[in-house]
Design an enzyme around this catalytic site. Structure first.
Site, PDB file in Angstrom:
ATOM      1  N   LEU A  62       0.823  -1.212   0.000  1.00  0.00           N
ATOM      2  CA  LEU A  62       0.000   0.000   0.000  1.00  0.00           C
ATOM      3  C   LEU A  62       0.857   1.263   0.000  1.00  0.00           C
ATOM      4  CD1 LEU A  62      -2.596  -1.112   2.720  1.00  0.00           C
ATOM      5  CD2 LEU A  62      -3.009  -0.924   0.244  1.00  0.00           C
ATOM      6  N   SER A  63       0.235   2.364  -0.370  1.00  0.00           N
ATOM      7  CA  SER A  63       0.889   3.658  -0.232  1.00  0.00           C
ATOM      8  C   SER A  63       1.223   3.859   1.254  1.00  0.00           C
ATOM      9  CB  SER A  63      -0.068   4.753  -0.726  1.00  0.00           C
ATOM     10  OG  SER A  63       0.490   6.023  -0.493  1.00  0.00           O
ATOM     11  N   GLY A  64       2.440   4.243   1.539  1.00  0.00           N
ATOM     12  CA  GLY A  64       2.852   4.478   2.930  1.00  0.00           C
ATOM     13  C   GLY A  64       3.382   3.241   3.640  1.00  0.00           C
ATOM     14  N   LYS A  67       7.737   1.094   0.918  1.00  0.00           N
ATOM     15  CA  LYS A  67       8.402   0.531  -0.260  1.00  0.00           C
ATOM     16  C   LYS A  67       9.639   1.354  -0.663  1.00  0.00           C
ATOM     17  CE  LYS A  67       4.703   1.064  -2.870  1.00  0.00           C
ATOM     18  NZ  LYS A  67       3.799   1.702  -1.891  1.00  0.00           N
ATOM     19  N   THR A  69      11.266   3.650   1.033  1.00  0.00           N
ATOM     20  CA  THR A  69      12.268   3.722   2.105  1.00  0.00           C
ATOM     21  C   THR A  69      13.156   2.485   2.097  1.00  0.00           C
ATOM     22  OG1 THR A  69      10.658   4.955   3.413  1.00  0.00           O
ATOM     23  CG2 THR A  69      12.548   4.063   4.603  1.00  0.00           C
ATOM     24  N   ASP A  91       6.896   7.210  -7.733  1.00  0.00           N
ATOM     25  CA  ASP A  91       6.753   8.665  -7.826  1.00  0.00           C
ATOM     26  C   ASP A  91       7.659   9.236  -8.919  1.00  0.00           C
ATOM     27  OD1 ASP A  91       4.784   8.932  -5.917  1.00  0.00           O
ATOM     28  OD2 ASP A  91       6.212   9.056  -4.263  1.00  0.00           O
ATOM     29  N   ILE A 134       3.151   0.373  -6.023  1.00  0.00           N
ATOM     30  CA  ILE A 134       2.040  -0.307  -5.332  1.00  0.00           C
ATOM     31  C   ILE A 134       1.770  -1.633  -6.041  1.00  0.00           C
ATOM     32  CG2 ILE A 134      -0.416  -0.236  -4.749  1.00  0.00           C
ATOM     33  CD1 ILE A 134      -0.188   2.780  -4.434  1.00  0.00           C
ATOM     34  N   SER A 135       1.734  -1.592  -7.352  1.00  0.00           N
ATOM     35  CA  SER A 135       1.456  -2.784  -8.189  1.00  0.00           C
ATOM     36  C   SER A 135       0.370  -3.655  -7.553  1.00  0.00           C
ATOM     37  CB  SER A 135       2.738  -3.586  -8.451  1.00  0.00           C
ATOM     38  OG  SER A 135       3.535  -3.746  -7.315  1.00  0.00           O
TER      39      SER A 135
END
Ligand code: PPS
Ligand code: ADP
Length: 233
Positions: A62-64, A67, A69, A91, A134-135
């Site tokens: 998920l977003s956040g 990934k 980092t 991004d 996210i894929s």
């Protein structure tokens, strides 16, 4: 540089597999008649040059979830140890190669297809290729897995619950999604299909409930790559 005959014979099936994957790049319905160019420099030549074996480390979640980092932490640690790595990050890629794409299911599918092709080329060139998208669709990730030789697609599931991602909300996007300002946000009103058998699953807490740092997560990935022989050659 010429490969030793022994190396060439031993590696034929894997090299053929890479060539097959490269073929998919040129053989779309609009490129009938385009013939695959055979190469004389092999994957093994590059492997010996770089002392590593190219592969795709595919971080999904998920977003956040962390990934980017983890991808950039692995990138930094391996680079400082003399390994050649590259991060393809959602991004960044969406500002260039995929800037024409939005977040419909079809656009996400095309996004992952393009990244899969690029990642396959980078891995073929010998890079430890870190991909953080996210894929959300299993099928799209599986298509990329099939593009490289067995074992060379390493799926890393950022197994972080929605509640945690939403609390982090570093870009304020979950707030906007909950308010209905952003429609079709993954995990809120758009699907995320978890991997069934990822090579690596990373949780934000350990069995004791203690937080797991990005560094610890990165080392889990690096140990896997080392155990599988990708960091030597
Ligand atoms: N509708 C919607 N759903 C999900 N994410 C959204 C959306 N709109 C914008 N964003 C921002 O785009 C980043 C995800 O892009 P990806 O290319 O990784 O998405 S996908 O793989 O094509 O699904 C994602 O970045 P990360 O937080 O790094 O994952 C978001 O910041
Ligand atoms: N292991 C971790 N523990 C705590 N916070 C983390 C961890 N990994 C990442 N974060 C934080 O979570 C937020 C989202 O991380 P990011 O890498 O941008 O996620 P993604 O790329 O999946 O959207 C950032 O604020 C980051 O500092």
């Amino acid at each position: 540089m010429r490969a030793e005959p022994f190396t060439r014979a031993k590696s034929q099936s894997s090299a053929a597999s890479w060539r097959k994957s490269s073929a998919s790049i040129v053989c779309s319905s609009n490129s009938k008649g385009v013939q695959l160019q055979e190469t004389s420099v092999t994957k093994e030549d590059r492997q010996r040059l770089l002392h590593q074996e190219g592969c795709i480390v595919w971080l999904t979640g998920l977003s956040g979830a962390g990934k980017s980092t983890v991808a950039f932490t692995v990138d930094q640690i391996l680079t400082s140890r003399g390994k050649l790595t590259y991060v393809l990050d959602g991004d960044n890629i969406r500002r260039g190669l995929c800037k024409d794409l939005g977040f419909s299911a079809a656009d996400r599918q095309e996004n992952i297809r393009r990244i899969g092709e690029v990642a396959t080329l980078f891995a073929d060139a010998g890079l430890i290729t870190l991909v953080s998208f996210i894929s959300p669709y299993k099928r799209d990730r599986e298509i990329v897995r099939q593009m490289v030789p067995p074992g060379h697609f390493i799926e890393v599931f950022m197994n972080v619950p929605l509640e945690v991602c939403e609390l982090r909300d570093p870009k304020g996007l979950y707030k906007l999604a909950r308010a209905g300002v952003i429609k079709g946000f993954t995990g809120i009103d758009d699907p995320y299909e978890k991997p069934e058998r990822p090579e690596i699953s990373l949780q934000h807490v350990n069995e004791k409930g203690d937080p797991v740092s990005p560094d610890q997560m990165a080392w889990t990935v690096i140990r896997y790559l080392s155990d599988k022989g990708f960091l030597s050659g």
